[in-house]
Design an enzyme around this catalytic site. Structure first.
Site, PDB file in Angstrom:
ATOM      1  CB  CYS A  41     -60.530  14.526 -22.246  1.00 20.15           C
ATOM      2  SG  CYS A  41     -61.066  16.188 -22.621  1.00 20.15           S
ATOM      3  CB  THR A  43     -60.481  17.971 -19.338  1.00 13.89           C
ATOM      4  OG1 THR A  43     -60.966  18.895 -20.311  1.00 13.89           O
ATOM      5  CG2 THR A  43     -60.903  18.422 -17.961  1.00 13.89           C
ATOM      6  CG  HIS A  46     -55.549  20.805 -18.336  1.00 10.43           C
ATOM      7  ND1 HIS A  46     -54.375  21.511 -18.430  1.00 10.43           N
ATOM      8  CD2 HIS A  46     -56.245  21.114 -19.459  1.00 10.43           C
ATOM      9  CE1 HIS A  46     -54.358  22.206 -19.553  1.00 10.43           C
ATOM     10  NE2 HIS A  46     -55.489  21.981 -20.207  1.00 10.43           N
ATOM     11  CB  CYS A  96     -80.726  25.400  -9.967  1.00 10.38           C
ATOM     12  SG  CYS A  96     -79.711  25.180 -11.444  1.00 10.38           S
ATOM     13  CB  CYS A  99     -81.283  22.668 -14.003  1.00  5.74           C
ATOM     14  SG  CYS A  99     -79.653  22.012 -13.554  1.00  5.74           S
ATOM     15  CB  CYS A 107     -76.361  23.343 -12.727  1.00  7.96           C
ATOM     16  SG  CYS A 107     -76.860  22.563 -11.179  1.00  7.96           S
ATOM     17  NE  ARG A 201     -50.861  16.791 -32.209  1.00 12.19           N
ATOM     18  CZ  ARG A 201     -51.383  16.795 -30.987  1.00 12.19           C
ATOM     19  NH1 ARG A 201     -51.752  17.930 -30.449  1.00 12.19           N
ATOM     20  NH2 ARG A 201     -51.551  15.676 -30.319  1.00 12.19           N
ATOM     21  N   GLY A 262     -60.171  26.355 -25.919  1.00 17.00           N
ATOM     22  CA  GLY A 262     -59.124  25.692 -25.133  1.00 17.00           C
ATOM     23  C   GLY A 262     -59.130  26.183 -23.697  1.00 17.00           C
ATOM     24  CG  LEU A 263     -59.925  24.419 -19.160  1.00 17.75           C
ATOM     25  CD1 LEU A 263     -61.246  25.164 -19.175  1.00 17.75           C
ATOM     26  CD2 LEU A 263     -60.095  23.036 -18.562  1.00 17.75           C
TER      27      LEU A 263
END
Ligand SMILES: [Zn+2]
Ligand SMILES: [Zn+2]
Length: 342
Positions: A41, A43, A46, A96, A99, A107, A201, A262-263
């Site tokens: 991924c 992520t 990263h 919690c 949740c 959470c 792309r 996007g992060l």
């Protein structure tokens, strides 16, 4: 006595060690999964570069996985050894405030496989049985491993309530951008306009169903022409670059919706003209992961062939070569998705 398994431990940013570690033991309410394959991924990239979750290293990353049940804890009912499954990676505390409201992603004690606890670049993983999702026996594992990334896209579409007849601009035609395009096409969105700096792309985005695919310097003109000068109803930012938000807002119509997907870096900020936001009744919403119903819906779309998976399959590395898979990731922009095979 513990048994060993092979796993790829990210010891520090940029450095995997593939070798034997203790095989996890399923607790009372857990299932042990023999992993078939795990996708890489954005992520994970990263994490590999130390830009995300670095405080949890050394750790086994990987969360886009599928496999078969190898062992069941004594309290687990309704599952069988050998059954093919995908797994919701998000482990909420279940008790919690968030949740209980089914907002598990907020959470405070949430654990995510491959992010802050060991994940799936390994032969086995033990997971809470409540997070198992049964997968059809005849669906190949390279398709099932796409469930989690597609689930993230499903969630963004659900959260933004995008519907047929609306127009959408997708910024970034990587794996996630292309999945967005395919899902939007399924929903009946028109036109779908995509931008990316990479020409190949852009071609992929067309194959995924984009009506218009243009480089960034041509985006504004293309959007305004396609929407009678209004801008699109929605814009999805899939790159994770805060400097792109200004142009995202430029191609969004009044009363439009911006999906932050996007992060970005942890401290990245954007400038927003608040009065314009109020007067135009614009909205912005983030979404961070696929969870629960998103996973189920993504699996349904995949198993009923609503997503063309061929652009996302074929780039594979054995677990032993995971270091190469990550080292060469940026040099392989045409491999929309890379999977590690156990
Ligand atoms: Zn992912
Ligand atoms: Zn909780």
């Amino acid at each position: 006595m513990t048994t060993a398994m092979r796993a790829a431990v990210l010891e520090r940013p940029g450095k995997f060690k593939v070798g034997a570690v203790d095989r996890p033991q399923p607790r009372l309410d857990e299932a042990l999964i023999r992993i078939d394959r795990t996708g890489i991924c954005g992520t994970d990239i990263h994490i590999f570069h130390g830009r995300y979750a670095a405080e949890f290293l050394p750790m086994i990353p990987g969360h886009e996985f599928t496999g078969r049940i190898a062992e069941l804890g004594p309290h687990v009912k309704g599952w069988e050894i050998g059954q093919q499954v995908v797994v919701d990676m998000n482990i909420g505390c279940t008790t919690c405030y968030w949740c209980r409201r089914n907002e598990v992603l907020n959470c405070p004690d949430m654990q995510q496989m491959g992010i802050n606890i060991d994940g799936a670049f390994a032969e086995y993983i033990a997971v809470p049985a409540r997070l198992l999702i049964a997968a059809p026996e005849n669906t190949p594992s390279e398709i099932l491993a796409l469930t989690e990334p597609l689930a993230c896209v499903v969630r963004a579409a659900r959260k933004s309530r995008v519907t047929f007849g609306q127009s959408v601009t997708v910024i970034g035609a990587g794996p996630i951008g292309n999945l967005h395009v395919q899902l939007l096409r399924n929903i009946g969105v028109a036109p779908i306009i995509v931008t990316d700096i990479n020409q190949s792309r852009l071609l992929m985005a067309k194959e995924s169903g984009a009506d218009i695919a243009v480089p960034p310097h041509r985006l504004k003109e293309a959007v305004l022409t396609a929407t009678q000068g209004r801008g699109t109803d929605m814009v999805i930012e899939c790159v994770g670059d805060s400097t792109l938000y200004a142009e995202a807002l430029e191609v969004m119509r009044k009363g439009g919706h911006l999906a932050a997907f996007g992060l970005t870096g942890p401290d990245d900020e954007i400038d927003i003209n608040i009065v314009q936001m109020i007067l135009q009744e614009n909205s912005i919403k983030g979404s961070v992961a696929g969870i629960g119903e998103d996973m189920h819906d993504a699996l349904t779309l995949l198993t009923h062939h609503r997503i063309k998976t061929s652009p996302f399959t074929g780039a594979e590395f054995p677990l032993d070569d995971i270091q190469t898979a990550f080292d060469t990731f940026a040099d392989r922009p045409d491999d929309l998705k890379t999977q590690i095979v156990m």
